[in-house]
Design an enzyme around this catalytic site. Structure first.
Site, mmCIF file in Angstrom:
data_model
loop_
_atom_site.group_PDB
_atom_site.id
_atom_site.type_symbol
_atom_site.label_atom_id
_atom_site.label_comp_id
_atom_site.label_asym_id
_atom_site.label_seq_id
_atom_site.Cartn_x
_atom_site.Cartn_y
_atom_site.Cartn_z
ATOM 1 N N ASP A 165 -1.399 -0.515 6.119
ATOM 2 C CA ASP A 165 -1.575 0.178 7.408
ATOM 3 C C ASP A 165 -3.055 0.313 7.777
ATOM 4 O O ASP A 165 -3.369 0.863 8.828
ATOM 5 C CB ASP A 165 -0.962 1.592 7.363
ATOM 6 C CG ASP A 165 -1.754 2.515 6.464
ATOM 7 O OD1 ASP A 165 -2.094 2.091 5.340
ATOM 8 O OD2 ASP A 165 -2.060 3.642 6.876
ATOM 9 N N ASP A 171 -0.148 5.030 0.900
ATOM 10 C CA ASP A 171 -0.423 6.038 1.927
ATOM 11 C C ASP A 171 -0.347 5.411 3.319
ATOM 12 O O ASP A 171 -1.130 4.519 3.646
ATOM 13 C CB ASP A 171 -1.832 6.618 1.711
ATOM 14 C CG ASP A 171 -1.960 7.340 0.373
ATOM 15 O OD1 ASP A 171 -1.006 8.014 -0.022
ATOM 16 O OD2 ASP A 171 -3.022 7.224 -0.262
ATOM 17 N N ARG A 227 -11.787 7.876 -2.259
ATOM 18 C CA ARG A 227 -12.210 9.276 -2.057
ATOM 19 C C ARG A 227 -13.722 9.363 -1.848
ATOM 20 O O ARG A 227 -14.200 10.013 -0.923
ATOM 21 C CB ARG A 227 -11.800 10.097 -3.289
ATOM 22 C CG ARG A 227 -11.763 11.584 -3.032
ATOM 23 C CD ARG A 227 -11.331 12.327 -4.282
ATOM 24 N NE ARG A 227 -10.046 11.862 -4.804
ATOM 25 C CZ ARG A 227 -9.548 12.169 -5.999
ATOM 26 N NH1 ARG A 227 -10.242 12.968 -6.795
ATOM 27 N NH2 ARG A 227 -8.395 11.692 -6.402
ATOM 28 N N ASP A 264 0.879 -1.159 0.000
ATOM 29 C CA ASP A 264 0.000 0.000 0.000
ATOM 30 C C ASP A 264 0.926 1.222 0.000
ATOM 31 O O ASP A 264 2.124 1.102 0.303
ATOM 32 C CB ASP A 264 -0.881 -0.042 1.256
ATOM 33 C CG ASP A 264 -1.698 1.217 1.438
ATOM 34 O OD1 ASP A 264 -2.346 1.646 0.471
ATOM 35 O OD2 ASP A 264 -1.665 1.789 2.555
ATOM 36 N N LYS A 304 -5.993 7.809 -6.547
ATOM 37 C CA LYS A 304 -5.863 8.237 -7.939
ATOM 38 C C LYS A 304 -4.638 9.132 -8.112
ATOM 39 O O LYS A 304 -4.283 9.492 -9.223
ATOM 40 C CB LYS A 304 -7.139 8.953 -8.385
ATOM 41 C CG LYS A 304 -8.307 7.973 -8.465
ATOM 42 C CD LYS A 304 -9.577 8.591 -9.005
ATOM 43 C CE LYS A 304 -10.573 7.458 -9.302
ATOM 44 N NZ LYS A 304 -11.925 7.920 -9.534
HETATM 45 C C1 BG6 Z 1 -5.869 5.629 -0.009
HETATM 46 C C2 BG6 Z 1 -5.852 6.455 1.256
HETATM 47 O O1 BG6 Z 1 -4.586 5.176 -0.289
HETATM 48 O O2 BG6 Z 1 -6.327 6.408 -1.109
HETATM 49 C C3 BG6 Z 1 -7.207 7.089 1.502
HETATM 50 O O3 BG6 Z 1 -5.496 5.611 2.347
HETATM 51 C C4 BG6 Z 1 -7.637 7.866 0.267
HETATM 52 O O4 BG6 Z 1 -7.112 7.941 2.620
HETATM 53 C C5 BG6 Z 1 -7.623 6.952 -0.952
HETATM 54 O O5 BG6 Z 1 -8.947 8.386 0.449
HETATM 55 C C6 BG6 Z 1 -8.023 7.678 -2.240
HETATM 56 O O6 BG6 Z 1 -7.046 8.635 -2.537
HETATM 57 P P1 BG6 Z 1 -7.227 9.780 -3.630
HETATM 58 O O7 BG6 Z 1 -5.827 10.354 -3.744
HETATM 59 O O8 BG6 Z 1 -7.644 9.116 -4.902
HETATM 60 O O9 BG6 Z 1 -8.225 10.738 -3.146
HETATM 61 MG MG MG Z 2 -2.704 3.132 3.613
#
Ligand code: BG6
Ligand code: MG
Length: 216
Positions: free
Chosen positions: A167, A10, A48, A8, A114
């Site tokens: 995580d 984030d 999101r 993963d 994304k």
């Molecule tokens: C995940 C995060 O990796 O991506 C979430 O843990 C996040 O918190 C999700 O909402 C979507 O991310 P993004 O950048 O497409 O808004």
């Molecule tokens: Mg994560």
């Protein structure tokens, strides 16, 4: 036999989990929704759209307004990630990626974001990943297993040959639903369902995992 790791992004390779929180917090404040760090825990790993649904706690918002809220949050998030450099890799992340590759194992990314491609470019690790699956790769997001299955498919591996490093509770659930091995990073209350639970990747070497998993 383990042939690949799927990470993963984030909260695992970099601390963008904090940026997601700050961006949601700013939106929440603006629209008058109470939103705490504790609330944010349930958003980890969630898409999101799924995150905004949780943040709104059942408040009904017409679709155009909903989309505008997602766009606003993403605009805030984009200003945070503009600042990302290779120094924002979490401790141990790059060392482990390099060690995995040196051991002729594969590396993949399985992130619901994304913005994942931009983040890995800024972190300088795009060339260390054999496969990238992100928020554009599949329809059904975590806790569905689809994203990790997509990454394993790109690597040409069966789920049983891959360790997913996550995580988020939703990420561990997704990996287990797909038949993957799991390493959870963080407190047991969050990732205790994983086969192996570690505080973070700091100082983690392949040899540390050799007791629980068989490599090659
Ligand atoms: C995940 C995060 O990796 O991506 C979430 O843990 C996040 O918190 C999700 O909402 C979507 O991310 P993004 O950048 O497409 O808004
Ligand atoms: Mg994560």
């Amino acid at each position: 036999m383990i042939k690949a790791f799927i990470f993963d992004l984030d909260g695992v390779l970099t601390d963008t989990a904090e940026y997601h929180f700050r961006a949601w917090k700013r939106l929440a404040d603006e629209i008058g929704e109470p939103f705490t760090r504790e609330d944010n825990e349930s958003l980890r790993g969630i898409s999101r759209r799924g995150s905004l649904l949780l943040l709104l706690k059942g408040r009904i918002v017409p679709e155009p307004e909903f989309e505008q809220m997602m766009a606003r949050k993403n605009a805030y998030y984009l200003t945070f990630i503009e600042e990302i450099t290779p120094r924002d890799l979490l401790p141990g992340a790059k060392e482990l990626l390099l060690e995995i590759r040196a051991a002729s194992l594969q590396t993949g990314l399985g992130s619901a974001s994304k913005n994942a491609r931009e983040v890995i470019e800024r972190l300088g690790i795009a060339n260390l990943l054999d496969a990238v699956s992100d928020g554009y790769s599949v329809e059904r997001q975590k806790p569905a297993p689809d994203l990790f299955l997509h990454a394993a498919g790109q690597l040409g591996r069966a789920p049983s040959e891959c360790i997913v490093v996550e995580d988020a509770a939703a990420g561990i659930e997704a990996a287990q639903a797909g038949g993957f091995h799991t390493v959870g990073l963080g407190p047991r209350e969050r990732v205790g369902a994983a086969e192996v639970v570690l505080a973070s990747l700091a100082g983690v070497r392949l040899a540390d995992l050799a007791g629980q998993f068989q490599f090659l």
